[in-house]
Design an enzyme around this catalytic site. Structure first.
Site, PDB file in Angstrom:
ATOM      1  N   LYS A  42       0.720  -6.751 -10.688  1.00  0.00           N
ATOM      2  CA  LYS A  42      -0.377  -7.171  -9.910  1.00  0.00           C
ATOM      3  C   LYS A  42      -0.650  -5.906  -8.979  1.00  0.00           C
ATOM      4  CE  LYS A  42       2.421  -9.609  -6.651  1.00  0.00           C
ATOM      5  NZ  LYS A  42       2.858 -10.825  -6.189  1.00  0.00           N
ATOM      6  N   TYR A  63      -7.852  12.762  18.482  1.00  0.00           N
ATOM      7  CA  TYR A  63      -8.408  11.663  18.940  1.00  0.00           C
ATOM      8  C   TYR A  63      -7.894  11.118  20.183  1.00  0.00           C
ATOM      9  CZ  TYR A  63     -11.855  11.612  15.370  1.00  0.00           C
ATOM     10  OH  TYR A  63     -12.863  12.165  14.196  1.00  0.00           O
ATOM     11  N   MET A  80      -8.721   9.632  10.010  1.00  0.00           N
ATOM     12  CA  MET A  80      -8.882   9.121   8.347  1.00  0.00           C
ATOM     13  C   MET A  80      -8.456  10.070   7.632  1.00  0.00           C
ATOM     14  SD  MET A  80     -12.842   8.006   6.913  1.00  0.00           S
ATOM     15  CE  MET A  80     -13.088   6.591   8.358  1.00  0.00           C
TER      16      MET A  80
HETATM   17  C1  LIG Z   1       4.141 -10.916  -6.324  1.00  0.00           C
HETATM   18  C2  LIG Z   1       4.972 -12.084  -6.982  1.00  0.00           C
HETATM   19  C3  LIG Z   1       6.104 -11.833  -7.690  1.00  0.00           C
HETATM   20  C4  LIG Z   1       6.810 -10.595  -7.706  1.00  0.00           C
HETATM   21  O1  LIG Z   1       7.368 -10.461  -6.324  1.00  0.00           O
HETATM   22  P1  LIG Z   1       8.272  -9.299  -5.992  1.00  0.00           P
HETATM   23  O2  LIG Z   1       9.156  -9.796  -4.832  1.00  0.00           O
HETATM   24  O3  LIG Z   1       7.333  -8.147  -5.575  1.00  0.00           O
HETATM   25  O4  LIG Z   1       9.260  -9.018  -7.022  1.00  0.00           O
HETATM   26  C5  LIG Z   1       6.686 -13.053  -8.237  1.00  0.00           C
HETATM   27  N1  LIG Z   1       6.082 -13.964  -8.336  1.00  0.00           N
HETATM   28  C6  LIG Z   1       5.039 -14.514  -7.582  1.00  0.00           C
HETATM   29  C7  LIG Z   1       4.172 -15.859  -7.553  1.00  0.00           C
HETATM   30  C8  LIG Z   1       4.032 -13.361  -6.944  1.00  0.00           C
HETATM   31  O5  LIG Z   1       3.126 -13.480  -6.390  1.00  0.00           O
END
Ligand SMILES: *Cc1c(COP(=O)(O)O)cnc(C)c1O
Length: 389
Positions: free
Chosen positions: A49, A271, A319
């Site tokens: 993801k 800044y 930035m």
């Molecule tokens: C992101 C996620 C994972 C992976 O988690 P990690 O700690 O990065 O391994 C697994 N299960 C769910 C439901 C997640 O949202």
């Protein structure tokens, strides 16, 4: 790489000509997957993801599969479809979707769907074709997943939908809130709740073959939570939430020093004039900033490495740029500032940056900006353990 043949041979993460460069070393991902596989009898889901935790979802997915992962996991159907578009064929699970998401596409593209509620179940059961689903039980986060009080009804409804040939219940999933703290009482409580949920599903007539509860932390430290499949994201890219395991990080962020200047004691920098040179010193300008994902408020503690030494950042991170205090070293424009890397050469690590910014490395890697030029080092398939295909 595209250096002319006459160019000095540089380390692969040396930026050339342009600005900041992010190097993604997929050998680290392959190494971490092999390490995880040796630690569990369960199958391994590579969670890619958020663009593979900022490392490139397809690159990480391909590498993980070659190193022995059998599943892929993402949040949305869109992310899952992108993996299918890239030609990846292993089972893919998508677990976070609005109730009116495009489940037809998910089913057509053979994407497994998590079911956290009765509304989701009904919507998925209406999709064209036979949906493969994983019932998702909230095992103690009050976040995603069905509340335990709604579980029996969800299982009964899922059984009815399965009997009608609308869905097939492939798995049951949960997620632990405190797994980064081995021994936390919420872990055992979550595991018991999960076992109850699986038993209840079976009592309802379901036969979920794939039980999965553990993410990275529990995959590394709690074998009793492994069940049939572990869902690993952070650990793939070398982030160990438990601090127990020597994983390899894949990212190096480096940028050239674009200018240097000598300044007098007391010179205000950046800044708000938040920093003043305590003594006469040389300042180096580095073209990377919060627009690239560096946390702005880390400036007062953060360091980068130039000429083999850690250097403090001078003044606020802008930035697009930051200034480093080079002291009296005769650094020249064109030399490399390493913002972070695996750490083996003494450079700051993502963990260092996370500490300076009061956050976790997960947030840093997923916040890296699209402006960074990326250089991907493919995993070489010479695996001493023979687990590559
Ligand atoms: C992101 C996620 C994972 C992976 O988690 P990690 O700690 O990065 O391994 C697994 N299960 C769910 C439901 C997640 O949202």
């Amino acid at each position: 790489m595209t250096h002319p043949a006459t160019a000095t041979v540089l380390a692969p993460h040396e930026p050339r000509g342009e600005g900041a460069r992010l190097t993604v070393d997929l050998n680290a991902v392959a190494h971490n997957v092999r390490l995880l596989r040796r630690r569990t009898a369960a199958e391994l889901m590579a969670v890619v993801k958020a663009d593979g935790f900022g490392h490139g979802a397809v690159d990480v997915a391909r590498t993980a599969i070659a190193a022995g992962a059998g599943w892929l996991g993402v949040t949305s159907v869109d992310e899952a479809a992108a993996l299918r578009d890239a030609g990846l064929r292993v089972p893919v699970l998508s677990w976070l979707n609005p109730v009116d998401a495009d489940f037809d596409t998910a089913v057509r593209r053979c994407v497994d769907l998590a079911v956290p509620s009765r509304d989701h179940l009904d919507a998925i059961a209406r999709a064209d074709g036979l949906a493969r689903v994983h019932l998702h039980l909230d095992t103690g986060m009050a976040r995603d997943g069905a509340e335990p009080g709604a579980w029996l009804e969800l299982c009964r409804r899922a059984y009815a939908a399965e009997r009608e040939g609308r869905i097939r219940v492939v798995g049951v999933m949960g997620h632990l809130a405190c797994a980064e703290t081995p021994g936390h009482p919420a872990n055992a409580a979550g595991r018991r709740l999960f076992e109850w949920g699986v038993a209840a599903a079976r009592d309802a007539g379901l036969r979920p073959a794939v039980r999965h509860l553990a993410a990275s932390a529990a995959a590394l430290t709690e074998p009793r939570a492994h069940f049939d499949l572990v869902r690993v994201g952070a650990a793939l890219v070398g982030i160990d939430p438990t601090g127990t395991t020597a994983l390899r990080t894949a990212l190096t962020l480096a940028a050239p020093v674009v200018a240097v200047r000598r300044v007098a004691a007391g010179t205000p920098v950046g800044y708000g004039h938040a920093w003043h040179a305590p003594a006469a010193t040389t300042l180096g300008l580095v073209p990377v900033g919060y627009g690239d994902g560096l946390p702005r408020h880390a400036w007062a503690r953060a360091e980068v490495q130039v000429r083999g030494r850690r250097r403090r950042i001078a003044g606020r991170i802008s930035m697009d740029q930051l200034v480093v205090d080079l002291g009296d070293d005769p650094v020249r424009p064109g030399e490399t500032a390493t913002v972070f890397g695996p750490g083996g050469g003494g450079e700051p690590t993502l963990q260092d940056w996370a500490g300076w910014a009061d956050t976790i490395a997960h947030e840093l890697v997923t916040g890296l900006g699209p402006r960074l030029r990326r250089h991907v080092l493919p995993a070489d398939n010479r695996d001493p353990h023979g687990s590559l295909t």
